[in-house]
Every structure is written in C-alpha cells, then in structure tokens.
Design a protein around this motif. Structure first.
Motif, PDB file in Angstrom:
ATOM      1  N   LEU A 220       0.826  -1.203   0.000  1.00 43.74           N
ATOM      2  CA  LEU A 220       0.000   0.000   0.000  1.00 43.74           C
ATOM      3  C   LEU A 220       0.862   1.256   0.000  1.00 43.74           C
ATOM      4  O   LEU A 220       0.557   2.236  -0.691  1.00 43.74           O
ATOM      5  CB  LEU A 220      -0.923  -0.013   1.212  1.00 43.74           C
ATOM      6  CG  LEU A 220      -1.846   1.192   1.396  1.00 43.74           C
ATOM      7  CD1 LEU A 220      -2.752   1.387   0.180  1.00 43.74           C
ATOM      8  CD2 LEU A 220      -2.677   1.027   2.660  1.00 43.74           C
ATOM      9  N   PHE A 258      -5.897   4.812   4.536  1.00 41.20           N
ATOM     10  CA  PHE A 258      -6.312   3.581   3.874  1.00 41.20           C
ATOM     11  C   PHE A 258      -5.954   2.301   4.637  1.00 41.20           C
ATOM     12  O   PHE A 258      -6.393   1.223   4.248  1.00 41.20           O
ATOM     13  CB  PHE A 258      -5.670   3.518   2.484  1.00 41.20           C
ATOM     14  CG  PHE A 258      -6.101   4.628   1.574  1.00 41.20           C
ATOM     15  CD1 PHE A 258      -7.407   4.702   1.120  1.00 41.20           C
ATOM     16  CD2 PHE A 258      -5.204   5.602   1.163  1.00 41.20           C
ATOM     17  CE1 PHE A 258      -7.809   5.725   0.277  1.00 41.20           C
ATOM     18  CE2 PHE A 258      -5.593   6.626   0.321  1.00 41.20           C
ATOM     19  CZ  PHE A 258      -6.907   6.691  -0.128  1.00 41.20           C
ATOM     20  N   LEU A 262      -8.525  -0.623   3.578  1.00 39.59           N
ATOM     21  CA  LEU A 262      -7.960  -1.387   2.476  1.00 39.59           C
ATOM     22  C   LEU A 262      -7.130  -2.565   2.973  1.00 39.59           C
ATOM     23  O   LEU A 262      -7.403  -3.716   2.614  1.00 39.59           O
ATOM     24  CB  LEU A 262      -7.113  -0.489   1.572  1.00 39.59           C
ATOM     25  CG  LEU A 262      -7.855   0.601   0.796  1.00 39.59           C
ATOM     26  CD1 LEU A 262      -6.924   1.269  -0.205  1.00 39.59           C
ATOM     27  CD2 LEU A 262      -9.084   0.050   0.086  1.00 39.59           C
ATOM     28  N   TRP A 303      -4.639  -9.198  -4.034  1.00 43.15           N
ATOM     29  CA  TRP A 303      -4.518  -7.740  -3.931  1.00 43.15           C
ATOM     30  C   TRP A 303      -4.711  -7.082  -5.294  1.00 43.15           C
ATOM     31  O   TRP A 303      -5.387  -6.051  -5.415  1.00 43.15           O
ATOM     32  CB  TRP A 303      -3.158  -7.392  -3.346  1.00 43.15           C
ATOM     33  CG  TRP A 303      -2.844  -5.939  -3.183  1.00 43.15           C
ATOM     34  CD1 TRP A 303      -1.945  -5.209  -3.895  1.00 43.15           C
ATOM     35  CD2 TRP A 303      -3.405  -5.025  -2.225  1.00 43.15           C
ATOM     36  NE1 TRP A 303      -1.895  -3.909  -3.448  1.00 43.15           N
ATOM     37  CE2 TRP A 303      -2.784  -3.769  -2.423  1.00 43.15           C
ATOM     38  CE3 TRP A 303      -4.364  -5.155  -1.218  1.00 43.15           C
ATOM     39  CZ2 TRP A 303      -3.101  -2.648  -1.662  1.00 43.15           C
ATOM     40  CZ3 TRP A 303      -4.686  -4.039  -0.449  1.00 43.15           C
ATOM     41  CH2 TRP A 303      -4.062  -2.802  -0.683  1.00 43.15           C
ATOM     42  N   ARG A 306      -8.322  -7.155  -6.100  1.00 35.82           N
ATOM     43  CA  ARG A 306      -9.050  -6.219  -5.243  1.00 35.82           C
ATOM     44  C   ARG A 306      -8.936  -4.790  -5.769  1.00 35.82           C
ATOM     45  O   ARG A 306      -9.903  -4.018  -5.738  1.00 35.82           O
ATOM     46  CB  ARG A 306      -8.497  -6.306  -3.823  1.00 35.82           C
ATOM     47  CG  ARG A 306      -9.035  -5.285  -2.831  1.00 35.82           C
ATOM     48  CD  ARG A 306     -10.501  -5.451  -2.583  1.00 35.82           C
ATOM     49  NE  ARG A 306     -10.951  -4.600  -1.484  1.00 35.82           N
ATOM     50  CZ  ARG A 306     -12.205  -4.191  -1.331  1.00 35.82           C
ATOM     51  NH1 ARG A 306     -13.132  -4.585  -2.184  1.00 35.82           N
ATOM     52  NH2 ARG A 306     -12.536  -3.424  -0.313  1.00 35.82           N
ATOM     53  N   LYS A 307      -7.781  -4.410  -6.283  1.00 37.17           N
ATOM     54  CA  LYS A 307      -7.562  -3.046  -6.764  1.00 37.17           C
ATOM     55  C   LYS A 307      -8.426  -2.712  -7.976  1.00 37.17           C
ATOM     56  O   LYS A 307      -8.645  -1.535  -8.272  1.00 37.17           O
ATOM     57  CB  LYS A 307      -6.077  -2.847  -7.098  1.00 37.17           C
ATOM     58  CG  LYS A 307      -5.197  -2.732  -5.862  1.00 37.17           C
ATOM     59  CD  LYS A 307      -3.728  -2.892  -6.192  1.00 37.17           C
ATOM     60  CE  LYS A 307      -3.204  -1.793  -7.073  1.00 37.17           C
ATOM     61  NZ  LYS A 307      -1.742  -1.902  -7.289  1.00 37.17           N
ATOM     62  N   ILE A 322     -10.643   0.722  -6.831  1.00 36.16           N
ATOM     63  CA  ILE A 322      -9.964   0.882  -5.547  1.00 36.16           C
ATOM     64  C   ILE A 322      -8.492   1.220  -5.754  1.00 36.16           C
ATOM     65  O   ILE A 322      -7.902   1.980  -4.981  1.00 36.16           O
ATOM     66  CB  ILE A 322     -10.128  -0.406  -4.711  1.00 36.16           C
ATOM     67  CG1 ILE A 322     -11.565  -0.480  -4.174  1.00 36.16           C
ATOM     68  CG2 ILE A 322      -9.113  -0.476  -3.571  1.00 36.16           C
ATOM     69  CD1 ILE A 322     -11.892  -1.753  -3.436  1.00 36.16           C
TER      70      ILE A 322
END
Length: 351
Positions: A220, A258, A262, A303, A306-307, A322
């Motif tokens: 992140l 985040f 996140l 990940w 997810r983004k 995201i």
C-alpha cells in the motif's frame, strides 16, 4: 475535481518473487525467465511498476526503458520490506512542490493537514470495528467492538483541539492501541486458533495476522508513493510523519487513511475466507512469523484483483477502481496546496 474531467487507468504492478528469476526486455514485452525457461510475457504498456522480491535479476535495458517511460523499479527483500527504488527524472510542476514546502514550513498549515489525515484514519478505523460488531454472532464481542469504536470516536473529537504534532501523534497512538486490541475479534472463531491478534507487532511480526498486515502495508505504501510522484508531489516531505533521510514521509501520511479500510479489512477477508492457511507462513528463529513464497503469491494475486474492484468515492460521487484511490487523494492534496480547496479532505469510507 469533477468526475467528468478525470480519467483513470489502473496499471498493475508486476511482482516477481521467484529467487533467481531473470527479467528482461523483449522488444515491447517484459519477459521473465526461470532457469532459462520463459515463464511469463507481459506487454510493457500494461506494467505500472516492476516490484522484485529478494534475489531477482533485471536487465540494464529494461531498467533504462522503465526509467524512460516513468515506470518505477522497486526492490524489496524476500519478506516484502522496502530496500530501494529506481525511477527516472522527477516530473511535476515545481510550483506545486514549492507550495508543498511552504505548507510544511508553516506550522499552522502542517498541523491542519495532519489533523485531517488522522481524522480520516480514525473514522475509517471506527467503520471497520462497527462493521465487525454488526456482523458477529457473539453479543459480548459485538459489545467489545462497539465500545472500542466509541473510544475511537472520543479520540476523533480530540483531534481538532490537538495543539501540535506531538499531541496529535499521542492521540493517534492511543487510538491505534485500542483498535488493535479488538481487531482480532473480527476473525471468525473457527480461524482464531491459527490467526490470533494480541496487538500490533512489527519488525518482525510475531503472529500470522501481523505478518499479513505488514506485507499489505508495504504494498500500500508503494502505491501511495507512486500516486504522489505521478502528480509531482515530493513523497519525502510529509506533514504527519517526521522527515528522515530515505523515508517517504508523505506516502506514509496518505497511507494512514487507507490502512484500516484497504489493508486491515482485506487481511481479515483473506483469513476468514480461508484464502490463507497455516501452510502460507514460516516461523523463524527468534519468534518472527513471515509469509512464505506461496503465501506472498496468494496475497499479491488477491490484492491485484481487489484493486480493480470499484467503490463510490464520496468526493467525486462516482465509482472508481480501488487501485486509484491513492491517486485521487494525491490530487485532492495538490488542489489544497495550490489553494483550490479550503482544506484537505481525507478519504472516508461508508460506515
């Protein structure tokens, strides 16, 4: 920043994790070889950055091409800890950076931005706890999560009156301890034998859930740094985190908003859905626990997916992937520094 005037493209980072892998340029394609056998080809224009874990070889030609196209080469150790970053010439408006430097030197301006960041972090952390309280079937645990959320609400009310950064950091630190003291209650009871969370531990993490959190925080932070650099802000000069040589203080600042919504929520999802198991971790001498190669691959793949999922941004009032949320916040900060906004508006997730 009307949505109609903003176009976003999510460019995935290319993660290379196999020790001894060789990454090189083949015309306009990135080719990855392991023991002289091609394992993957990726068009360069699909790559936002190249992230290498541990002992990975990268050809000079690819390094030059990445630099020419403004793409970063990021080197991490085998556990995901940041080591170095290679990038091309600094881009961006020098006037924006001058505004950033002036705001940092102005105590009132600096504390104003820092308060907004911490307010966003506390509200988002509270959102995670309240959601956990609603979803649990255990009344006592729901009460504990709700009580912790109320404690964070009290910390949130104290933020505007924090006279300086030390006071603000103290408020944030106490709230973080309260948050992590109950976060483990969101782990499903059936998973708690192997995924407990007695509190936040790092460098090194002492349990499996902390190992996942540390790994996600590292990824992140890299995304936040890329976002800041993409619009010309200096990632080294922050407002909340102290400036130190080699430390991307502003990226750490933006990351705070985040972390809970996140990284923390995502880690809990991976565990509760059994996407991570005991086999994905290694216990090291001294009591540290780290994701192994299999575990890192599982987290990175999830990940990246997810983004690409979309979420409604409260400021833009439209759905955005995201993965570009850090870029949106970097633009919001830039607008405030230029004087286009009266204050910095942190990202706030729905409760």
């Amino acid at each position: 920043m009307p949505a109609s005037q903003t176009t976003y493209q999510v460019q995935n980072s290319l993660y290379v994790m196999t020790p001894g892998a060789y990454v090189h340029l083949d015309n306009t394609t990135v080719r990855i070889e392991i023991e002289r056998e091609t394992r993957l080809r990726v068009p360069l224009h699909h790559v936002g950055s190249l992230v290498c874990f541990g002992n990975i070889m990268v050809s000079p030609a690819l390094m030059h091409r990445l630099a020419d196209e403004g793409k970063s080469l990021i080197l991490l150790d085998s556990s995901g800890r940041f080591k170095a970053r290679l990038e091309g010439p600094v881009s961006g408006n020098i006037l924006l950076r001058q505004a950033q430097y002036r705001a940092n030197e102005n105590k009132n301006g600096s504390i104003t931005i820092a308060r907004a960041i911490i307010a966003g972090k506390l509200r988002n952390s509270r959102s995670v706890l309240l959601r956990g309280a609603r979803e649990t079937q255990n009344a006592d645990e729901s009460a504990q999560l709700t009580a912790a959320a109320e404690s964070l609400a009290a910390s949130l009310r104290a933020v505007p009156g924090s006279p300086d950064l030390d006071s603000l950091r103290g408020t944030e630190g106490e709230a973080a301890r309260r948050y992590f003291s109950v976060l483990g209650l969101i782990v499903k009871p059936a998973m708690r034998e192997h995924f407990s969370l007695p509190g936040r531990s790092r460098r090194p993490p002492r349990d499996r859930l902390n190992a996942v959190l540390s790994f996600l925080y590292s990824m992140l932070m890299n995304d936040c740094r890329s976002a800041l650099e993409s619009i010309g802000l200096d990632p080294q000069l922050g407002f909340l985190h102290a400036v130190r040589p080699g430390r991307a203080a502003l990226a750490l600042d933006i990351q705070e908003e985040f972390r809970s919504i996140l990284a923390d929520r995502f880690a809990l999802t991976l565990i509760n859905r059994s996407q991570l198991t005991v086999k994905d971790f290694d216990q090291r001498e001294g009591g540290s626990v780290l994701l192994n190669d299999q575990g890192r691959r599982a987290v990175v793949a999830a990940w990246q997916e997810r983004k690409l999922e979309e979420i409604t941004h409260p400021l833009l009032e439209t759905k955005v992937p995201i993965g570009i949320l850090p870029f949106v916040q970097a633009r919001v900060l830039a607008r405030f520094l230029r004087g286009d906004l009266d204050g910095y508006l942190p990202f706030l997730a729905k409760t």
